[in-house]
Design an enzyme around this catalytic site. Sequence first.
Site, mmCIF file in Angstrom:
data_model
loop_
_atom_site.group_PDB
_atom_site.id
_atom_site.type_symbol
_atom_site.label_atom_id
_atom_site.label_comp_id
_atom_site.label_asym_id
_atom_site.label_seq_id
_atom_site.Cartn_x
_atom_site.Cartn_y
_atom_site.Cartn_z
ATOM 1 C CB ALA A 33 5.137 -6.813 -0.054
ATOM 2 C CG ASN A 34 4.154 -5.617 5.224
ATOM 3 O OD1 ASN A 34 4.346 -4.433 5.515
ATOM 4 N ND2 ASN A 34 5.115 -6.354 5.425
ATOM 5 N NE ARG A 35 -3.414 -2.194 2.411
ATOM 6 C CZ ARG A 35 -3.533 -2.031 0.937
ATOM 7 N NH1 ARG A 35 -2.849 -1.312 0.402
ATOM 8 N NH2 ARG A 35 -4.356 -2.728 0.283
#
Length: 224
Positions: A33-35
């Site tokens: 995932a990412n932020r």
Amino acid sequence: AILGTGAGPLAGRHILVTSGPTHEPIDPVRYIANRSSGRQGHAIAASLARLGARVTLVSGPVALADPPDVSTVHVETAREMLAAVEAALPADAAVFVAAVADWRMEGDAAHKIKKGPEGPPSLHLVENPDILRTVGIGPRRPALVVGFAAETRDLLENAAAKLERKGADLIVANDVSGDVMGGEANTVRLVSRDGVEEWPRMPKGAVADRLALDIARRLAETGR
Ligand code: CTP
Ligand code: CA
């Protein structure tokens, strides 16, 4: 309420927005995932709806409520996001705000990867489809295509390259070297074939309102 039937500069327009991260499964219990919080994309969808547009929001996994008066489709992965976007076309404009995971696992692990004497696993990744580019150069391209570019360096060069590569009309370039991801405010530059426009640092809701007005003006200028 029947969506998109009200008054406003975007009345009668259908606008597609992507928002949030995507989650790419590694195995049944883990993911890449990412932020991205989805705040900017969701705010843009809400602002467009307030200007009278019928808005389809395709959202990755976020901890946000669905915006009011917006038709929201929930997805997990980049490939699901692309399918939902294609199902939502045609649109008058599309705004690609999602922080799509660039890679996913090759194949899918049916079972949880276990620790073992061989040590840590190697994750074999393949590139995800570029949703913006697929739409931007595709046969059902909306009259106005807007992308975002999250960069930590060479902001304007990278944004200009993305404008061309992805067939976009406008790239909203975003310096993510600071605390933008998940934060409340944003400093953006608008890169188009006409040049660069720099906006002051402002809350994500204000960026959204101003961008929605800008989209209304640019759509009117397309004459479609
Ligand atoms: N984008 C997309 N699908 C992808 C990757 C990106 O639709 N698979 C869109 C994003 O929503 C954004 C724009 O493309 O509007 C730019 O995303 P960005 O991550 O900055 O660009 P990439 O082409 O992935 O290049 P890189 O991450 O290597 O800078
Ligand atoms: Ca990327």
